[in-house]
Write a protein that holds these residues in place. Structure first.
Motif, PDB file in Angstrom:
ATOM      1  N   PRO A   6      44.932  29.591   1.226  1.00 29.65           N
ATOM      2  CA  PRO A   6      44.455  30.333   2.410  1.00 29.65           C
ATOM      3  C   PRO A   6      44.156  29.424   3.593  1.00 29.65           C
ATOM      4  CG  PRO A   6      42.834  30.371   0.623  1.00 29.65           C
ATOM      5  CD  PRO A   6      44.093  29.848   0.044  1.00 29.65           C
ATOM      6  N   ALA A   7      43.726  28.185   3.344  1.00 26.56           N
ATOM      7  CA  ALA A   7      43.443  27.272   4.459  1.00 26.56           C
ATOM      8  C   ALA A   7      44.708  26.996   5.269  1.00 26.56           C
ATOM      9  CB  ALA A   7      42.860  25.966   3.927  1.00 26.56           C
ATOM     10  N   ARG A   8      45.856  26.966   4.605  1.00 27.27           N
ATOM     11  CA  ARG A   8      47.110  26.704   5.315  1.00 27.27           C
ATOM     12  C   ARG A   8      47.554  27.936   6.101  1.00 27.27           C
ATOM     13  NH1 ARG A   8      50.641  22.750   1.269  1.00 27.27           N
ATOM     14  NH2 ARG A   8      48.852  21.599   0.463  1.00 27.27           N
ATOM     15  N   TYR A   9      47.357  29.108   5.511  1.00 23.19           N
ATOM     16  CA  TYR A   9      47.619  30.328   6.291  1.00 23.19           C
ATOM     17  C   TYR A   9      46.722  30.360   7.522  1.00 23.19           C
ATOM     18  CZ  TYR A   9      50.602  32.761   2.874  1.00 23.19           C
ATOM     19  OH  TYR A   9      51.640  33.143   2.060  1.00 23.19           O
ATOM     20  N   GLY A  10      45.481  29.935   7.332  1.00 22.52           N
ATOM     21  CA  GLY A  10      44.551  29.917   8.451  1.00 22.52           C
ATOM     22  C   GLY A  10      45.002  28.977   9.554  1.00 22.52           C
ATOM     23  N   ALA A  11      45.536  27.816   9.170  1.00 21.58           N
ATOM     24  CA  ALA A  11      46.030  26.863  10.165  1.00 21.58           C
ATOM     25  C   ALA A  11      47.177  27.454  10.970  1.00 21.58           C
ATOM     26  CB  ALA A  11      46.462  25.576   9.475  1.00 21.58           C
ATOM     27  N   VAL A  12      48.050  28.181  10.295  1.00 23.62           N
ATOM     28  CA  VAL A  12      49.165  28.837  10.988  1.00 23.62           C
ATOM     29  C   VAL A  12      48.632  29.932  11.912  1.00 23.62           C
ATOM     30  CG1 VAL A  12      51.203  30.296  10.653  1.00 23.62           C
ATOM     31  CG2 VAL A  12      50.833  28.316   9.172  1.00 23.62           C
ATOM     32  N   ALA A  13      47.697  30.718  11.416  1.00 26.31           N
ATOM     33  CA  ALA A  13      47.121  31.797  12.218  1.00 26.31           C
ATOM     34  C   ALA A  13      46.461  31.248  13.478  1.00 26.31           C
ATOM     35  CB  ALA A  13      46.110  32.575  11.382  1.00 26.31           C
ATOM     36  N   GLU A  14      45.757  30.123  13.355  1.00 22.02           N
ATOM     37  CA  GLU A  14      45.073  29.539  14.507  1.00 22.02           C
ATOM     38  C   GLU A  14      46.060  29.158  15.608  1.00 22.02           C
ATOM     39  OE1 GLU A  14      41.864  25.990  15.530  1.00 22.02           O
ATOM     40  OE2 GLU A  14      43.039  25.900  13.676  1.00 22.02           O
ATOM     41  N   VAL A  15      47.173  28.547  15.230  1.00 21.47           N
ATOM     42  CA  VAL A  15      48.166  28.141  16.226  1.00 21.47           C
ATOM     43  C   VAL A  15      48.742  29.360  16.937  1.00 21.47           C
ATOM     44  CG1 VAL A  15      50.409  27.047  16.591  1.00 21.47           C
ATOM     45  CG2 VAL A  15      48.724  25.981  15.070  1.00 21.47           C
TER      46      VAL A  15
ATOM     47  N   VAL B  78      41.201  33.204   4.935  1.00 16.96           N
ATOM     48  CA  VAL B  78      42.232  32.912   5.929  1.00 16.96           C
ATOM     49  C   VAL B  78      41.649  33.033   7.335  1.00 16.96           C
ATOM     50  CG1 VAL B  78      44.455  33.634   6.883  1.00 16.96           C
ATOM     51  CG2 VAL B  78      44.109  33.622   4.404  1.00 16.96           C
ATOM     52  N   VAL B  79      40.914  34.106   7.587  1.00 15.91           N
ATOM     53  CA  VAL B  79      40.323  34.322   8.908  1.00 15.91           C
ATOM     54  C   VAL B  79      39.340  33.198   9.238  1.00 15.91           C
ATOM     55  CG1 VAL B  79      38.822  35.840  10.261  1.00 15.91           C
ATOM     56  CG2 VAL B  79      40.667  36.814   8.866  1.00 15.91           C
ATOM     57  N   ALA B  80      38.517  32.795   8.275  1.00 15.83           N
ATOM     58  CA  ALA B  80      37.564  31.705   8.504  1.00 15.83           C
ATOM     59  C   ALA B  80      38.288  30.405   8.822  1.00 15.83           C
ATOM     60  CB  ALA B  80      36.661  31.534   7.285  1.00 15.83           C
ATOM     61  N   ALA B  81      39.369  30.129   8.082  1.00 11.87           N
ATOM     62  CA  ALA B  81      40.131  28.902   8.312  1.00 11.87           C
ATOM     63  C   ALA B  81      40.829  28.913   9.668  1.00 11.87           C
ATOM     64  CB  ALA B  81      41.156  28.704   7.197  1.00 11.87           C
TER      65      ALA B  81
ATOM     66  N   VAL C 195      46.861  38.135  15.792  1.00 15.36           N
ATOM     67  CA  VAL C 195      47.089  37.789  14.389  1.00 15.36           C
ATOM     68  C   VAL C 195      46.289  38.732  13.494  1.00 15.36           C
ATOM     69  CG1 VAL C 195      46.973  35.989  12.636  1.00 15.36           C
ATOM     70  CG2 VAL C 195      47.471  35.373  15.013  1.00 15.36           C
ATOM     71  N   LEU C 196      46.979  39.394  12.593  1.00 15.13           N
ATOM     72  CA  LEU C 196      46.357  40.288  11.621  1.00 15.13           C
ATOM     73  C   LEU C 196      46.570  39.716  10.217  1.00 15.13           C
ATOM     74  CD1 LEU C 196      47.626  43.713  13.015  1.00 15.13           C
ATOM     75  CD2 LEU C 196      45.488  42.527  13.568  1.00 15.13           C
ATOM     76  N   VAL C 197      45.539  39.795   9.390  1.00 18.20           N
ATOM     77  CA  VAL C 197      45.615  39.303   8.012  1.00 18.20           C
ATOM     78  C   VAL C 197      45.417  40.482   7.074  1.00 18.20           C
ATOM     79  CG1 VAL C 197      44.680  37.702   6.310  1.00 18.20           C
ATOM     80  CG2 VAL C 197      44.690  37.071   8.739  1.00 18.20           C
TER      81      VAL C 197
ATOM     82  N   HIS D 174      50.368  37.882   5.136  1.00 18.65           N
ATOM     83  CA  HIS D 174      50.058  38.411   3.798  1.00 18.65           C
ATOM     84  C   HIS D 174      49.760  37.233   2.873  1.00 18.65           C
ATOM     85  CE1 HIS D 174      51.292  42.496   4.768  1.00 18.65           C
ATOM     86  NE2 HIS D 174      52.392  42.012   5.292  1.00 18.65           N
ATOM     87  N   PRO D 175      48.492  36.866   2.692  1.00 17.67           N
ATOM     88  CA  PRO D 175      48.181  35.697   1.870  1.00 17.67           C
ATOM     89  C   PRO D 175      48.188  35.968   0.370  1.00 17.67           C
ATOM     90  CG  PRO D 175      46.165  36.630   2.765  1.00 17.67           C
ATOM     91  CD  PRO D 175      47.296  37.423   3.353  1.00 17.67           C
ATOM     92  N   GLY D 176      48.194  37.224  -0.026  1.00 14.90           N
ATOM     93  CA  GLY D 176      48.129  37.556  -1.444  1.00 14.90           C
ATOM     94  C   GLY D 176      49.467  37.424  -2.138  1.00 14.90           C
ATOM     95  N   ALA D 177      49.432  37.468  -3.456  1.00  8.51           N
ATOM     96  CA  ALA D 177      50.638  37.451  -4.287  1.00  8.51           C
ATOM     97  C   ALA D 177      50.240  37.933  -5.673  1.00  8.51           C
ATOM     98  CB  ALA D 177      51.248  36.052  -4.351  1.00  8.51           C
TER      99      ALA D 177
END
Length: 384
Positions: free
Chosen positions: A222-231, A254-257, A239-241, A210-213
């Motif tokens: 979002p780039a950091r969420y993306g890095a976590v998602a990639e791993v 996030v998905v792009a990252a 992985v669902l966003v 959940h990247p929103g707030a």
């Protein structure tokens, strides 16, 4: 009080999502202690699915069930709409209709779990002589609208709400696991999601991000969420966003990252569908946001990434969570657009470490069950 079987209580907690979820453990505890009580709730229309999967008027005279497990009647209070058209005749008519409905219920007490002037005014509309609220509410002026002002000692808002509910009941209540509605249409929608079907077929864990707030200062990049998602994706997880209303661009970033749709999938859904989806995931990662609180309410492992807000008061509650927050983060509820400085010191590596710690506990328990059923070692990749 305990012997007053026909007691009629109005709960006022209009919003927002996380706040309603924080109030539910107290009201669930009250319901368990007093199953025969009439417990009604006044709430903003958009948060209705947190209380019922039925139309609001279906609560009238109907028995509680899986679709509406805790409350009886529900009063819709569109205060945000009213504030946009405060001087229109329609607004006045709707307020009068709400007042008539509340007074017709003849409540013995009203419990304000919001501590705001608008929520206290809704409690007053009921005509109830006994209005219970916190001695030090979020909006100090609201206390003058309460007939009973209760001092609370709990650090977390969930504990404070239980103290207020205890004051109404005359009991010493404990925090109860909240009961959320089961929406059959949402459950069916969830069962048809291809990503979940694949995860179930291949025995893969599902990570929901959940990247929103509510505002930018609470929003991890979002780039950091993306890095976590990639791993997680490289380790074999699905992985669902989540893309909340107005957050489609954020989820896409996030998905792009993460490396694109082969690594993570955007999911846009209704609140009813989000409840069903969260029931099926293995881990949730997010900031101080309603969907993360939903995961806690459903007993899911949660990694909370916090900046300007205090997780000791508003964060995950229970035992299956990890909170990351820089001790030098400034506690501040100002609606700034840029992420808070302390929030930016939290790295993807720190989030991954916390997430994997939680995941391994879940995966080891599942592997034990699978081995007992004669299945293969699905989780070996998570050990490396």
């Amino acid at each position: 009080m305990r012997k007053q079987v026909q007691f009629r209580l109005l709960v006022v907690r209009l919003g927002a999502m996380g706040d309603v979820l924080h109030a539910l453990p107290a009201i669930t505890a009250l319901r368990k202690a007093h199953p025969a009580w009439k417990i009604d709730w006044a709430i903003e229309p958009r948060w209705l699915p947190l209380l019922t999967a039925e139309p609001a008027n279906a609560a009238l005279g109907a028995a509680r069930n899986r679709a509406r497990p805790v409350v009886d009647q529900i009063h819709l209070v569109p205060t945000k709409d009213w504030s946009r058209r405060i001087f229109q005749g329609q607004t006045l008519s709707e307020i009068r209709a709400l007042r008539a409905d509340l007074r017709a219920a003849e409540y013995d007490a009203a419990l304000d779990l919001q501590g705001a002037v608008r929520s206290a005014m809704v409690a007053r509309l009921s005509g109830c002589k006994r209005i219970v609220g916190e001695a030090k509410p979020r909006e100090p002026v609201a206390k003058w609208l309460f007939s009973e002002r209760i001092g609370t000692t709990g650090r977390h808002v969930i504990e404070q709400d239980v103290e207020l509910a205890s004051a109404v009941a005359g009991d010493l209540l404990s925090v109860a696991a909240p009961e959320l509605p089961v929406d059959l249409d949402a459950e069916e929608w969830c069962d048809e999601l291809q990503d979940l079907k694949s995860a179930n077929w291949m025995g893969k864990p599902v990570v929901l991000i959940h990247p929103g707030a509510g505002w930018g200062a609470k929003r991890w990049p979002p780039a950091r969420y993306g890095a976590v998602a990639e791993v997680f994706a490289l380790r074999g997880a699905v992985v669902l966003v989540n893309a909340g209303p107005g957050e489609e661009t954020l989820a896409a970033e996030v998905v792009a990252a993460a490396g694109g749709e082969e690594m993570a999938t955007t999911v846009a859904c209704s609140l009813e569908q989000l409840i069903a989806l969260t029931r099926r995931v293995s881990l949730v990662i997010g900031g101080d946001t309603g969907p993360a609180h939903l995961a806690c309410a459903l007993g899911k492992p949660v990694v909370g990434i916090y900046g300007p807000t205090d997780p000791n008061r508003n964060g995950p509650y229970g035992s299956r969570f990890r909170v990351l927050r820089n001790p030098e983060s400034r506690q501040d509820h100002a609606r700034r657009d840029e992420p808070e400085a302390g929030l930016l010191t939290i790295t993807p590596e720190a989030v991954l470490e916390a997430a994997l710690e939680l995941m391994l506990k879940e995966l080891q328990a599942r592997r034990s069950r699978e081995q007992a059923q004669g299945q293969g070692p699905v989780w070996e990749a998570w050990q490396r």
